[in-house]
Enzyme design. Sequence first.
Site, PDB file in Angstrom:
ATOM      1  N   CYS A 208       0.812  -1.221   0.000  1.00 21.48           N
ATOM      2  CA  CYS A 208       0.000   0.000   0.000  1.00 21.48           C
ATOM      3  C   CYS A 208       0.843   1.267   0.000  1.00 21.48           C
ATOM      4  O   CYS A 208       0.583   2.196  -0.770  1.00 21.48           O
ATOM      5  CB  CYS A 208      -0.972  -0.012   1.172  1.00 21.48           C
ATOM      6  SG  CYS A 208      -0.240   0.109   2.812  1.00 21.48           S
ATOM      7  N   HIS A 264      -3.182   1.192   6.662  1.00 21.61           N
ATOM      8  CA  HIS A 264      -3.412   1.143   5.214  1.00 21.61           C
ATOM      9  C   HIS A 264      -3.568   2.558   4.678  1.00 21.61           C
ATOM     10  O   HIS A 264      -4.044   3.452   5.387  1.00 21.61           O
ATOM     11  CB  HIS A 264      -4.668   0.334   4.900  1.00 21.61           C
ATOM     12  CG  HIS A 264      -4.864   0.082   3.426  1.00 21.61           C
ATOM     13  ND1 HIS A 264      -3.962  -0.626   2.660  1.00 21.61           N
ATOM     14  CD2 HIS A 264      -5.858   0.457   2.580  1.00 21.61           C
ATOM     15  CE1 HIS A 264      -4.391  -0.684   1.417  1.00 21.61           C
ATOM     16  NE2 HIS A 264      -5.535  -0.025   1.339  1.00 21.61           N
ATOM     17  N   HIS A 276      -5.661   2.042  -4.720  1.00 17.51           N
ATOM     18  CA  HIS A 276      -4.736   1.593  -3.684  1.00 17.51           C
ATOM     19  C   HIS A 276      -4.201   0.216  -4.031  1.00 17.51           C
ATOM     20  O   HIS A 276      -4.762  -0.506  -4.858  1.00 17.51           O
ATOM     21  CB  HIS A 276      -5.437   1.552  -2.317  1.00 17.51           C
ATOM     22  CG  HIS A 276      -6.616   0.622  -2.244  1.00 17.51           C
ATOM     23  ND1 HIS A 276      -6.869  -0.211  -1.181  1.00 17.51           N
ATOM     24  CD2 HIS A 276      -7.646   0.393  -3.112  1.00 17.51           C
ATOM     25  CE1 HIS A 276      -7.973  -0.901  -1.380  1.00 17.51           C
ATOM     26  NE2 HIS A 276      -8.466  -0.550  -2.544  1.00 17.51           N
TER      27      HIS A 276
END
Length: 306
Positions: A208, A264, A276
């Site tokens: 991420c 995240h 993402h």
Amino acid sequence: MVWLALLLTAGCATSPMKLRSDQAPVKIQSGQSPASLEEGRHVVPVRQLQNAAYVSLGAIGQATGYKTKRLPDGTYGMGDNDPTWVFRKGESAVSEAGRSLRMPAPALEEGNELFVPVTALQKLIGDVTLFHIQDNEVAFFPKPTPHDTGADGQSADFAERPSLQSRMKAAANEGKSSSALLAFAKQYLGVPYVFGTGSYAQSKAFDCSSFTQYVFDRFGVDLPREARAQAELGKFVSRDELKAGDLLFFYVPGRFKSNETVGHVGIYMGNGNMIHASPAPDDGVQITPIDKAYWKDTYLYAKRYI
């Protein structure tokens, strides 16, 4: 000496390291099954290495829900969707979201496992987990019930201020517009997700935070490697005043760890979507609607960088 590390505050997928076959299994309270453990603790064994008490990094990951993995450069990483903590065998220094910590003793490697000193646990994870140390084991306990999270309250809707254009305010030319940044990011749709991956040029993969770092670097913004460190920069943005190009930060839920720690990161695209790198709901770089219960509930805050 018995002591407690209390939860104070509230960072993508391979399987976590498995316990070695010579280590004790997780202890389960009477009447519980290994699959549920809804109310119970998760116990990991302490081993004596070089006349000191150590615990397996992989076992810590199993207990807390963090991923653990040996990384391409030979270090070991632990974190949610990227390696928040990075360890190197034989060294006491640890990188935590880009900051350097020092353990009382070095990390030790046996086979393909890394072990960290028990005396380092408070400094390493004492702010995100609740645990109890005894002579032969460390027991991790379920986290307390979390309070509401997110800039404007848990489960609130995401929105954009109608009067704002979806262009980054500092952009001096078309190359720095949010549309250009998003067009660049979308070129990597479908690139695989790999926790703790190395540079994209070598790995052809992202986790991420390596994805957000790679995209923003193209537009002159130097972001740290880890999501938690990226979250410390930029300007806070209310969830009802989002603009395309803002970074969105979320926690990764788990029974044994904090729900207030960044785990995240994704790039807001406008119109309720983000791009993402994640192992779920699909695998790899993907576009995901954020007006879903999961993302509303796990949202922490947004930051603006340009």
